[in-house]
Design a protein around this motif. Structure first.
Motif, PDB file in Angstrom:
ATOM      1  N   VAL A  93      54.790  41.520  28.432  1.00  0.00           N
ATOM      2  CA  VAL A  93      55.981  42.258  29.390  1.00  0.00           C
ATOM      3  C   VAL A  93      54.997  43.793  28.874  1.00  0.00           C
ATOM      4  N   ALA A  94      54.807  44.436  28.188  1.00  0.00           N
ATOM      5  CA  ALA A  94      55.113  45.265  28.024  1.00  0.00           C
ATOM      6  C   ALA A  94      53.065  45.839  27.910  1.00  0.00           C
ATOM      7  N   LYS A  95      52.313  44.732  28.418  1.00  0.00           N
ATOM      8  CA  LYS A  95      51.167  44.938  27.914  1.00  0.00           C
ATOM      9  C   LYS A  95      50.569  44.744  30.106  1.00  0.00           C
ATOM     10  N   LEU A  96      51.434  44.276  30.629  1.00  0.00           N
ATOM     11  CA  LEU A  96      51.335  44.524  32.219  1.00  0.00           C
ATOM     12  C   LEU A  96      50.271  45.605  32.673  1.00  0.00           C
ATOM     13  N   PRO A  97      51.229  46.674  32.894  1.00  0.00           N
ATOM     14  CA  PRO A  97      50.313  47.701  33.721  1.00  0.00           C
ATOM     15  C   PRO A  97      48.524  48.766  32.611  1.00  0.00           C
ATOM     16  N   GLU A  98      48.618  48.335  32.098  1.00  0.00           N
ATOM     17  CA  GLU A  98      46.758  48.169  31.320  1.00  0.00           C
ATOM     18  C   GLU A  98      46.223  47.484  31.834  1.00  0.00           C
ATOM     19  N   VAL A  99      46.901  46.127  30.897  1.00  0.00           N
ATOM     20  CA  VAL A  99      45.652  44.990  31.338  1.00  0.00           C
ATOM     21  C   VAL A  99      45.805  44.695  32.920  1.00  0.00           C
ATOM     22  N   MET A 100      46.508  44.989  33.949  1.00  0.00           N
ATOM     23  CA  MET A 100      46.143  44.655  35.408  1.00  0.00           C
ATOM     24  C   MET A 100      45.719  45.885  35.740  1.00  0.00           C
ATOM     25  N   SER A 101      45.510  47.113  35.400  1.00  0.00           N
ATOM     26  CA  SER A 101      44.935  48.256  35.845  1.00  0.00           C
ATOM     27  C   SER A 101      43.530  47.491  35.427  1.00  0.00           C
ATOM     28  N   ALA A 102      43.094  47.703  34.727  1.00  0.00           N
ATOM     29  CA  ALA A 102      41.466  46.823  34.249  1.00  0.00           C
ATOM     30  C   ALA A 102      41.240  45.502  34.656  1.00  0.00           C
ATOM     31  N   ALA A 103      42.002  44.827  35.234  1.00  0.00           N
ATOM     32  CA  ALA A 103      41.401  43.956  35.972  1.00  0.00           C
ATOM     33  C   ALA A 103      41.231  44.165  37.347  1.00  0.00           C
ATOM     34  N   TYR A 104      42.281  44.810  37.824  1.00  0.00           N
ATOM     35  CA  TYR A 104      41.159  46.054  38.907  1.00  0.00           C
ATOM     36  C   TYR A 104      40.340  46.716  39.077  1.00  0.00           C
ATOM     37  N   ALA A 105      40.143  47.490  37.937  1.00  0.00           N
ATOM     38  CA  ALA A 105      38.564  47.469  37.444  1.00  0.00           C
ATOM     39  C   ALA A 105      38.082  46.981  38.059  1.00  0.00           C
ATOM     40  N   ARG A 106      38.263  45.671  37.299  1.00  0.00           N
ATOM     41  CA  ARG A 106      36.678  45.117  37.187  1.00  0.00           C
ATOM     42  C   ARG A 106      36.538  44.271  38.718  1.00  0.00           C
ATOM     43  N   ALA A 107      37.540  44.139  39.143  1.00  0.00           N
ATOM     44  CA  ALA A 107      37.442  43.684  40.761  1.00  0.00           C
ATOM     45  C   ALA A 107      36.753  44.861  41.532  1.00  0.00           C
ATOM     46  N   ARG A 108      37.570  46.005  41.295  1.00  0.00           N
ATOM     47  CA  ARG A 108      36.082  47.243  42.184  1.00  0.00           C
ATOM     48  C   ARG A 108      35.313  47.109  41.505  1.00  0.00           C
ATOM     49  N   GLU A 109      34.591  47.182  41.082  1.00  0.00           N
ATOM     50  CA  GLU A 109      33.321  46.625  40.003  1.00  0.00           C
ATOM     51  C   GLU A 109      32.456  45.722  40.794  1.00  0.00           C
ATOM     52  N   HIS A 110      33.285  44.834  41.407  1.00  0.00           N
ATOM     53  CA  HIS A 110      31.836  43.855  41.635  1.00  0.00           C
ATOM     54  C   HIS A 110      32.236  43.924  43.574  1.00  0.00           C
ATOM     55  N   ASP A 111      33.022  44.591  44.039  1.00  0.00           N
ATOM     56  CA  ASP A 111      33.387  46.133  45.306  1.00  0.00           C
ATOM     57  C   ASP A 111      33.854  44.268  45.975  1.00  0.00           C
ATOM     58  N   VAL A 112      34.784  43.863  45.132  1.00  0.00           N
ATOM     59  CA  VAL A 112      36.168  42.873  45.975  1.00  0.00           C
ATOM     60  C   VAL A 112      37.052  43.624  46.604  1.00  0.00           C
ATOM     61  N   GLU A 113      37.532  43.736  48.266  1.00  0.00           N
ATOM     62  CA  GLU A 113      38.198  43.918  49.416  1.00  0.00           C
ATOM     63  C   GLU A 113      39.554  43.831  48.977  1.00  0.00           C
ATOM     64  N   LEU A 114      40.189  45.209  48.861  1.00  0.00           N
ATOM     65  CA  LEU A 114      41.995  45.093  47.872  1.00  0.00           C
ATOM     66  C   LEU A 114      42.818  45.423  48.600  1.00  0.00           C
ATOM     67  N   MET A 115      42.355  45.001  50.443  1.00  0.00           N
ATOM     68  CA  MET A 115      43.645  45.109  51.335  1.00  0.00           C
ATOM     69  C   MET A 115      44.344  44.078  51.648  1.00  0.00           C
ATOM     70  N   PRO A 116      45.299  43.756  52.106  1.00  0.00           N
ATOM     71  CA  PRO A 116      45.898  43.060  52.113  1.00  0.00           C
ATOM     72  C   PRO A 116      45.263  42.247  54.247  1.00  0.00           C
ATOM     73  N   ARG A 117      45.330  41.133  53.515  1.00  0.00           N
ATOM     74  CA  ARG A 117      45.500  39.625  54.608  1.00  0.00           C
ATOM     75  C   ARG A 117      45.354  38.608  54.350  1.00  0.00           C
ATOM     76  N   ASP A 118      45.589  38.216  55.046  1.00  0.00           N
ATOM     77  CA  ASP A 118      45.803  36.721  55.134  1.00  0.00           C
ATOM     78  C   ASP A 118      44.855  35.258  56.096  1.00  0.00           C
ATOM     79  N   PRO A 119      44.822  34.605  55.528  1.00  0.00           N
ATOM     80  CA  PRO A 119      44.067  34.019  54.491  1.00  0.00           C
ATOM     81  C   PRO A 119      43.897  34.489  53.896  1.00  0.00           C
ATOM     82  N   ILE A 120      43.317  34.792  52.634  1.00  0.00           N
ATOM     83  CA  ILE A 120      42.119  35.797  51.403  1.00  0.00           C
ATOM     84  C   ILE A 120      41.381  34.859  51.470  1.00  0.00           C
TER      85      ILE A 120
END
Length: 241
Positions: free
Chosen positions: A42-69
């Protein structure tokens, strides 16, 4: 804390202009500070999650809520992988991560939502999954796989036997039900060895009982996030074998 997380996710759902990553990383910080989850990573979560979202943005992933995705070309893919989210509701990041592996097998990915609790085993959750399959069939889809993360994995193990004949395979990520019936289809389980919320022994026993493939990673409950490449490799290898 559980109520606070629910409010946070509901806020994400109604604020369509909010980048999911900002809310999710804030939640990860809160989880770490409060100790709500007794998970070894759990202590690693914020850093690892931030890096994961950065990777998603690099791939131009749309990070706005929608249903279904949705990821991929549903009409022209060889089939669709339906992914069931876990507690805290539907997020784009895990849907995108599993879609990367599905795409290697020429599968599109669709991630419906059943609300904050991720109780796919409920009547409402089952209706949502059945409605998702029906809607995709109307779009011409004939081949389906089912995947689930955490509570979504529990739900997937319970729903697959009820919908026998619908899915060609079942993928479980950090979750399974010990009481679920054999789905009668190939099963892959990717599980953290040190998971305190979904014990590895339980998931291992389920996988052995149904004759599935079990992959254990050196992680806790957040193995899909903290061991993203190993998870990706396991899913790709299984789907493309």
């Amino acid at each position: 804390m559980r109520k606070w997380l629910g409010v946070l996710v509901v806020s994400l759902g109604v604020a369509s202009t909010v980048d999911e990553g900002h809310v999710a990383v804030a939640a990860a910080h809160m989880i770490r500070i409060t100790g709500y989850y007794r998970d070894p990573d759990v202590a690693k979560l914020p850093e690892v999650m931030s890096a994961a979202y950065a990777r998603a943005r690099e791939h131009d992933v749309e990070l706005m809520p929608r249903d279904p995705i949705e990821f991929g070309d549903v009409q022209h893919a060889a089939g669709v992988l339906i992914f069931l989210h876990g507690f805290a509701g539907s997020f784009v990041l895990p849907c995108w991560e599993i879609s990367r592996a599905a795409a290697r097998a020429n599968l599109a990915t669709v991630c419906p939502s059943t609300g904050v609790n991720g109780d796919w085993w409920s009547a409402s959750g089952e209706r949502t999954l059945r409605a998702t399959v029906a809607a995709l069939r109307r779009r011409g889809v004939k081949s389906f796989y089912l995947a689930g993360l955490s509570n979504g994995g529990v739900g997937a193990t319970l729903l697959a036997p009820r919908m026998r004949g619908t899915f060609k395979g079942l993928i479980l990520l950090s979750g399974a039900s010990a009481s679920a019936a054999n789905p009668g289809i190939p099963v892959l389980a990717v599980q953290g060895r040190r998971d305190t919320m979904m014990p590895a022994s339980m998931v291992r026993a389920y996988t052995r009982r149904v004759g599935g493939k079990y992959v254990e990673l050196d992680a806790g409950h957040f193995a899909m996030l903290l061991r993203a490449e190993e998870t990706h490799h396991a899913v790709v290898s299984w789907l493309t074998r």
